[in-house]
Design a protein around this motif. Structure first.
Motif, short mmCIF file in Angstrom:
data_model
loop_
_atom_site.label_atom_id
_atom_site.label_comp_id
_atom_site.label_asym_id
_atom_site.label_seq_id
_atom_site.Cartn_x
_atom_site.Cartn_y
_atom_site.Cartn_z
N ILE A 256 4.40 3.24 8.06
CA ILE A 256 5.29 2.79 6.98
C ILE A 256 4.55 1.82 6.06
O ILE A 256 4.76 1.82 4.84
CB ILE A 256 6.56 2.15 7.56
CG1 ILE A 256 7.40 3.20 8.28
CG2 ILE A 256 7.39 1.48 6.46
CD1 ILE A 256 8.62 2.64 8.99
N MET A 259 2.99 3.08 3.00
CA MET A 259 3.86 3.58 1.94
C MET A 259 4.14 2.54 0.86
O MET A 259 4.86 2.80 -0.09
CB MET A 259 5.21 4.02 2.54
CG MET A 259 5.12 5.09 3.58
SD MET A 259 6.76 5.45 4.29
CE MET A 259 6.35 6.69 5.51
N LYS A 260 3.57 1.34 1.01
CA LYS A 260 3.95 0.23 0.12
C LYS A 260 3.67 0.52 -1.35
O LYS A 260 4.33 -0.03 -2.23
CB LYS A 260 3.24 -1.05 0.55
CG LYS A 260 1.73 -1.01 0.42
CD LYS A 260 1.09 -2.38 0.68
CE LYS A 260 1.42 -2.89 2.05
NZ LYS A 260 0.80 -4.21 2.32
N LEU A 265 9.58 4.98 -1.35
CA LEU A 265 9.25 4.59 0.02
C LEU A 265 8.70 3.17 0.08
O LEU A 265 8.84 2.49 1.09
CB LEU A 265 8.24 5.58 0.61
CG LEU A 265 8.75 7.01 0.79
CD1 LEU A 265 7.64 7.91 1.32
CD2 LEU A 265 9.95 7.04 1.75
N PHE A 268 11.50 0.88 0.62
CA PHE A 268 11.90 0.93 2.03
C PHE A 268 10.98 0.07 2.88
O PHE A 268 11.43 -0.69 3.75
CB PHE A 268 11.87 2.39 2.50
CG PHE A 268 12.14 2.57 3.97
CD1 PHE A 268 13.39 2.29 4.50
CD2 PHE A 268 11.15 3.02 4.81
CE1 PHE A 268 13.63 2.46 5.86
CE2 PHE A 268 11.38 3.20 6.16
CZ PHE A 268 12.64 2.91 6.69
N GLU A 269 9.69 0.15 2.59
CA GLU A 269 8.69 -0.66 3.32
C GLU A 269 8.94 -2.14 3.10
O GLU A 269 8.93 -2.94 4.04
CB GLU A 269 7.29 -0.27 2.86
CG GLU A 269 6.16 -0.90 3.67
CD GLU A 269 5.63 -2.19 3.07
OE1 GLU A 269 4.84 -2.88 3.72
OE2 GLU A 269 6.04 -2.51 1.93
#
Length: 328
Positions: A256, A259-260, A265, A268-269
């Motif tokens: 995860i 995904m930054k 996403l 989300f991160e």
């Protein structure tokens, strides 16, 4: 070994704190609750060991008292004072003594044979406080004796088994969760060893993630773990399940983290990073949200899979309130 904060650690803590909320909302007993409890609290203790470094006693006590022991007392009072006031019972000397005993033992469940009531979710902070002190003493001893990793592992395993034997076999719960902390130091040692031996998960090795997931599923099904009540059914199997589940969470967290930079996403991160960094605040809020009947709310009860919607609403409320407090 720089001091730079690692996002994947915060993400792992964020996942774990959300699972804490979900685990306390789903039906009990249920397979989902059993699966969550097999690793969600060990994640915190393993990560505590991963980031731990031995310290001089004055420095360790100063930091641990302010960051763990004081919040523990505040959180315990925040739960028990309103509960006592709502009970309508008179305030007597015996009531005060009973309250002090509850805080002193810091047990997540009632202490058998002594009539000491459970302190509630605040047990986690007291157990982490005691575990940090015990683990610091062990690491200083290991370094002084120049013990190898195998000897360290054997020593921590023996200490863990003895601690659980005191509570599980003899029925003697020790103040500030000392008996439980003997088991927790094994989890901390595992995290500490992972860091210093370079054994962290790698997203470039998905087979290790798949393997750890399979081990977690199989061993968790064959054992049982609920640290607040000192329940470790199948010492070896439960411990391996906790380690494998935590390893899987770490792998997912590292994935995860990558995904930054992505548009959606990435949000989300960042949300999970916030949850991890605010995990103590979220935990404290969740520890006192028991006054709200999440599972029996009329609106939620009319929905299919009401536990799922209750978990989502409860998590959103706890995390949202923590966000407001952090931004205030």
């Amino acid at each position: 070994m720089g001091s730079k904060r690692l996002d994947w650690i915060d993400i792992a803590k964020g996942i774990a704190i959300i699972l804490v909320i979900v685990g306390h909302t789903v039906p009990n007993p249920s397979p989902l609750r059993h699966a969550i409890f097999s690793f969600h609290m060990p994640v915190f203790f393993i990560l505590a060991g991963y980031t731990f470094r031995p310290k001089p006693w004055r420095e360790l006590l100063s930091g641990s008292v302010s960051r763990l022991l004081v919040p523990y007392v505040v959180l315990a009072l925040a739960w028990h004072v309103p509960t006592f006031l709502m009970s309508g019972a008179p305030l007597t000397g015996g009531t005060l003594v009973a309250g002090l005993e509850t805080i002193a033992f810091a047990s997540g469940v009632d202490v058998p044979g002594l009539g000491v009531t459970a302190v509630g979710m605040a047990w986690f902070l007291a157990a982490l406080f005691t575990s940090r002190l015990l683990f610091n003493a062990l690491m200083l001893l290991f370094d002084a004796r120049e013990l190898g990793v195998v000897c360290q592992g054997v020593a921590c395993t023996v200490i863990a088994f003895c601690g659980l034997s005191v509570s599980r076999l003899l029925g003697a719960y020790l103040p500030l969760d000392l008996d439980l902390s003997c088991y927790i130091v094994l989890l901390m040692w595992a995290g500490h060893t992972v860091r210093h031996r370079g054994l962290e998960p790698s997203v470039d090795k998905p087979l290790l993630f798949i393997g750890s997931g399979v081990v977690w599923l199989v061993f968790a099904a064959l054992s049982g773990l609920e640290l607040s009540s000192r329940r470790v059914d199948g010492f070896v199997l439960a411990s391996i399940a906790a380690l494998a589940g935590s390893y899987s969470v770490a792998w997912v967290s590292m994935a995860i983290e990558k995904m930054k930079g992505m548009p959606i996403l990435g949000a989300f991160e960042r949300g999970l990073v916030f949850c991890g960094r605010a995990s103590l605040a979220i935990f404290a809020i969740h520890a006192v949200d028991w006054f709200i009947p999440w599972q029996t709310m009329p609106l939620l009860m009319t929905l299919p899979a009401s536990w799922l919607f209750a978990s989502i609403v409860r998590s959103a409320c706890d995390i949202g309130l923590a966000y407001v407090i952090k931004k205030a």
